[in-house]
Scaffold this motif. Structure first.
Motif, PDB file in Angstrom:
ATOM      1  N   ASP A  22      -2.884  13.615  -2.894  1.00 16.97           N
ATOM      2  CA  ASP A  22      -2.060  12.846  -1.968  1.00 16.97           C
ATOM      3  C   ASP A  22      -2.856  12.424  -0.738  1.00 16.97           C
ATOM      4  OD1 ASP A  22      -2.393  15.278  -0.780  1.00 16.97           O
ATOM      5  OD2 ASP A  22      -0.280  15.605  -0.304  1.00 16.97           O
ATOM      6  N   HIS A  30      -0.337   7.030   3.760  1.00 16.41           N
ATOM      7  CA  HIS A  30       0.665   6.064   4.201  1.00 16.41           C
ATOM      8  C   HIS A  30       0.328   5.365   5.514  1.00 16.41           C
ATOM      9  CE1 HIS A  30       1.712   9.618   6.523  1.00 16.41           C
ATOM     10  NE2 HIS A  30       2.472   8.872   7.305  1.00 16.41           N
ATOM     11  N   LEU A  43       5.311  11.156  -1.836  1.00 19.37           N
ATOM     12  CA  LEU A  43       4.931  11.271  -0.417  1.00 19.37           C
ATOM     13  C   LEU A  43       6.161  11.211   0.479  1.00 19.37           C
ATOM     14  CD1 LEU A  43       1.758   9.002  -0.151  1.00 19.37           C
ATOM     15  CD2 LEU A  43       1.847  11.490  -0.228  1.00 19.37           C
TER      16      LEU A  43
END
Length: 277
Positions: A128, A155, A175
């Motif tokens: 991630d 992100h 996420l």
């Protein structure tokens, strides 16, 4: 994509089989190695034990074994402390050096750095996070610094958004479920807004970070594709708002980043749309 066969749901029997083949001691060694790699200073037995939740006797035995194999270095000034040695790097650097992406990117990445003098990086998706395989610091007195092996949020960074856009919606949802952490007031923390942002990244072929990760820092990144068209990496630059406005970054450095990404992609066998060999 259609699947040839449906995957069976995990069963209690399968879980028991997985547990049967689990070796806790190996996991303990891996956690110890990770801890020492992250530590900026040598650590003592008690400190390691408290952090990992292991008794001092077990920690000492693990450290002694790693020390004998030259994986850790022991300092005996006062109570013994330990830090990672370079022997692991000797072995772990070999698969990295054999990676096609690293080989394909070496020349174009350095040429980009020489042409711009700005901080340039090569990254891949690591769970991630975006992981930097290479980072070339800028030549200005004030510049963005990074490190090889550094892992950064997806992100709110330009390289992260490129990789998220290529990874698909499952990772995006994962996420969001974990929580989109706010880094600055510009960070996207809403799932719908993030999906809209990633749609734009796919459409335009690049991503920007406009002080979403850190104040005073803006970034431009483009995807690297392999011969199947899959996004396998990202190349980009991070600059200070002291030197560039977002529009200047897009206009002056953007085309160079895109050209570099395309050159690396071609070296990996990617055929651009409308181009016939």
């Amino acid at each position: 994509m259609p699947k040839s066969k449906a995957s069976p749901a995990p069963s209690a029997t399968a879980g028991a089989a997985d547990a049967r083949y689990d070796v806790p001691a190996v996991r303990q060694v891996l956690r110890l190695i990770e801890l020492l790699c992250d530590a900026e200073q040598p650590l003592g037995v008690s400190q390691i034990g408290q952090t990992l939740g292991l008794n001092k006797s077990m920690v000492f035995r693990l450290l002694q074994t790693l020390h004998k194999e030259s994986w850790v270095i022991r300092h005996d000034e006062g109570p013994p402390t330990y830090r990672m040695g370079l022997r692991p790097f000797h072995y772990l650097s070999k698969p990295v050096s054999r990676m096609n992406l690293m080989v394909a990117a070496a020349g174009p990445l350095r040429a980009l750095w020489q042409a711009t003098g700005e901080s340039i990086y090569l990254g891949v998706l690591d769970g991630d996070r975006v992981l930097y395989l290479e980072h070339l610091d800028g030549t200005r007195p004030a510049h963005i610094s990074g490190k090889v092996g550094g892992r950064y949020a997806l992100h709110c960074s330009a390289p992260g958004k490129v990789l998220l856009a290529g990874a698909g919606d499952e990772l995006v949802a994962q996420l969001a479920k974990a929580g989109l952490e706010r880094q600055t007031r510009r960070t996207i923390t809403d799932l719908a807004a993030l999906r809209k942002e990633l749609l734009g990244v796919r459409r335009q072929g690049y991503a920007m970070d406009l002080e979403e990760y850190a104040r005073g820092c803006i970034c431009f990144a483009a995807p690297i594709h392999n011969y199947t068209g899959r996004v396998v990496g990202v190349v980009g630059t991070s600059v200070l708002t002291l030197h560039y406005t977002p529009e200047q970054l897009r206009r002056e450095l953007g085309p160079k980043i895109l050209e570099t990404a395309q050159a690396i992609s071609r070296a990996l066998g990617h055929e651009e749309a409308g181009v016939k060999k």
